[in-house]
Motif scaffolding. Structure first.
Motif, short mmCIF file in Angstrom:
data_model
loop_
_atom_site.label_atom_id
_atom_site.label_comp_id
_atom_site.label_asym_id
_atom_site.label_seq_id
_atom_site.Cartn_x
_atom_site.Cartn_y
_atom_site.Cartn_z
N GLN A 109 0.83 -1.20 0.00
CA GLN A 109 0.00 0.00 0.00
C GLN A 109 0.87 1.26 0.00
OE1 GLN A 109 -2.86 0.58 3.29
NE2 GLN A 109 -4.37 0.71 1.67
N LEU A 110 1.96 1.22 0.75
CA LEU A 110 2.89 2.34 0.80
C LEU A 110 3.46 2.61 -0.58
CD1 LEU A 110 4.10 4.16 3.08
CD2 LEU A 110 6.08 2.65 3.06
N HIS A 130 -0.03 12.70 1.54
CA HIS A 130 1.05 12.86 2.52
C HIS A 130 0.58 12.37 3.90
CE1 HIS A 130 4.55 14.57 4.52
NE2 HIS A 130 3.73 15.10 5.41
N TRP A 131 -0.66 12.69 4.25
CA TRP A 131 -1.21 12.25 5.53
C TRP A 131 -1.31 10.73 5.59
CZ3 TRP A 131 -5.78 9.68 6.88
CH2 TRP A 131 -6.16 9.74 8.23
N LEU A 132 -1.79 10.11 4.50
CA LEU A 132 -1.89 8.65 4.46
C LEU A 132 -0.52 7.99 4.60
CD1 LEU A 132 -4.43 8.14 1.52
CD2 LEU A 132 -4.91 7.93 3.95
N SER A 141 -3.47 3.27 11.49
CA SER A 141 -4.52 2.82 10.59
C SER A 141 -4.94 3.92 9.61
CB SER A 141 -5.74 2.38 11.39
OG SER A 141 -6.84 2.12 10.54
N ILE A 142 -5.25 3.50 8.37
CA ILE A 142 -5.84 4.42 7.39
C ILE A 142 -7.11 3.81 6.81
CG2 ILE A 142 -3.65 5.55 6.78
CD1 ILE A 142 -3.56 3.78 4.27
N LYS A 143 -7.72 2.88 7.57
CA LYS A 143 -8.87 2.14 7.04
C LYS A 143 -10.08 3.04 6.80
CE LYS A 143 -10.54 0.53 11.58
NZ LYS A 143 -10.82 -0.67 12.39
N GLU A 144 -10.07 4.24 7.38
CA GLU A 144 -11.16 5.19 7.12
C GLU A 144 -11.25 5.53 5.64
OE1 GLU A 144 -12.41 9.75 8.45
OE2 GLU A 144 -10.65 8.80 9.32
N PHE A 201 -9.16 18.11 4.61
CA PHE A 201 -7.80 18.46 4.21
C PHE A 201 -7.70 19.72 3.37
CE2 PHE A 201 -7.93 13.86 4.86
CZ PHE A 201 -6.87 13.70 5.74
N GLY A 202 -8.82 20.29 3.00
CA GLY A 202 -8.77 21.48 2.16
C GLY A 202 -9.67 22.57 2.69
N GLY A 203 -9.86 23.56 1.89
CA GLY A 203 -10.78 24.64 2.17
C GLY A 203 -11.39 25.03 0.84
#
Length: 422
Positions: A109-110, A130-132, A141-144, A201-203
């Motif tokens: 996954q990486l 970048h966050w992931l 975990s990044i399962k969200e 993550f944005g605006g």
């Protein structure tokens, strides 16, 4: 025959992979167990099935191979209570199940996310990826957002997010879906996740805090619509609809002849020319539809007004309409009437900043609050946090007293219960 033994081994490996043992962070000896109960093996407790004997037979075999240890009930010694994983056999169990260890899946996954980082370079995509990557590298975990079993399922989300960020023209969501996926329905399946990523993550160009914006409002800022967007207006004013090349085909509309108001599609806003010979004394924007419908120009005491229904923040079509009005009617007052809550004041701020028009809030002051607070609703914790942040915002320096009073009273007021006179 059902493979209860495989189910058990997978459950044990799941627990192992989610334990400190797997990350080699444990400081004490721990065991990995799966209880035998109605949640893990409901068939075991079904007296009408043959699962009881099959489970015993298959689990005896696992114990004989040294994969597990069986623990029986102290009183009901014929009933299995739990199964304990033999940690020295973990690698062998992975091979038996043809299952990849979690760390191997994370590495794949990486690698895939690093590939996506070079492919999807829009601003929010980069922040999100970048966050992931950062969480994966920390073993978090990044399962969200990602299914570690099927990491490639993230790519449609990234494709749609990139297309939304890069969009430069008004387009319907289904049209965008065809352009990106060659299928009109794919975007609908991805849009909720994409909007969640944009919120987190944005605006947008008009506000950094977009937590109060609806899905449609966020899409509209990127000039994307599910259906045609409309600006509604009524009161004192007149306009032509048509381009310069359509001189003979232009339509003239006097709004005084339409007391219920006129809805103008975002597609037609560029075709509007306001008649400057019929000049309102003021323009008022209204946040909610009910208040727009109950507004009547003849009730006002400062001359004749032109009223616009916004329905929220100033997306591109609404911004264009307001800019046209400001150009047509110089040196008249522009008011905004909205809810007396954090969202209502933020919409007013957005209007001023997005259009560079000096809107004055009306029906949103201390007197209105005191007159109508008995009809209000309690502030949520999110409301309170927003109001506290707004009190530190220089834009709201003249509203600081009313914001502080709202916090003390713990009540917000929806504009539908408020009647104003400009």
């Amino acid at each position: 025959m059902k493979r209860y033994d495989e189910r058990l081994l997978h459950l044990l490996l799941d627990r192992y992979e989610n334990s400190l043992l797997y990350e080699e962070k444990n400081r004490v000896n721990i065991t990995i167990t799966v209880p035998i109960n109605k949640q893990t093996f409901p068939e075991y407790f079904d007296v009408t099935s043959l699962a009881y004997d099959a489970i015993h037979e298959q689990f005896y075999e696992l114990e004989a191979k040294g994969y597990i240890a069986l623990e029986w009930g102290k009183k009901k010694k014929h009933i299995l209570e739990k199964c304990v994983l033999n940690l020295s056999k973990v690698n062998e169990i992975y091979q038996v199940l043809s299952r990849q260890p979690k760390q191997e899946k994370a590495k794949k996954q990486l690698s895939l996310l690093e590939k996506y980082q070079s492919l999807y370079t829009s601003e929010i995509c980069q922040i999100f990826l970048h966050w992931l990557l950062e969480r994966l590298e920390k073993g978090e975990s990044i399962k969200e957002y990602c299914n570690i079993e099927k990491p490639q399922q993230l790519e449609p989300t990234l494709k749609l997010l990139t297309a939304i960020e890069n969009n430069q023209q008004e387009i319907f969501l289904r049209q965008l879906s065809i352009a990106v996926f060659h299928d009109s329905k794919v975007a609908e399946g991805e849009i909720k996740k994409v909007i969640g990523i944009i919120r987190r993550f944005g605006g947008t160009s008009y506000t950094e805090d977009i937590s109060n914006l609806s899905e449609e409002e966020i899409l509209a800022e990127y000039q994307i619509f599910r259906n045609p967007s409309w600006v509604m207006c009524k009161g004192y004013g007149a306009l032509w609809i048509g381009t310069e090349s359509e001189e003979d085909g232009k339509t003239y509309v006097n709004l005084e002849n339409l007391p219920g108001g006129l809805g103008i599609s975002n597609e037609d806003i560029e075709k509007i020319v306001w008649d400057t010979t019929i000049r309102p004394d003021y323009v008022i924007t209204i946040e909610n539809l009910t208040s727009f419908h109950t507004w009547k120009t003849e009730e006002k005491v400062q001359g004749k007004g032109l009223c616009l229904y916004l329905g929220g923040f100033a997306n591109t079509p609404r911004k264009h309409m307001l800019e046209k009005l400001y150009q047509a009617y110089q040196q008249i007052l522009f008011y905004h009437f909205g809810d007396m809550d954090a969202g209502g004041f933020l919409i007013w701020k957005n209007l001023c900043q997005a259009t560079c028009i000096p809107f004055q809030p009306i029906g949103m002051g201390m007197e209105t609050y005191e007159n109508y607070k008995h009809l209000g609703r309690p502030l949520t914790e999110h409301d309170k946090k927003q109001l506290q942040n707004m009190m530190e915002d220089p834009f709201f320096i003249h509203q600081k007293d009313v914001l502080e009073h709202m916090l003390l009273q713990g009540v917000k007021i929806e504009q539908e219960c408020v009647r104003i006179k400009v």
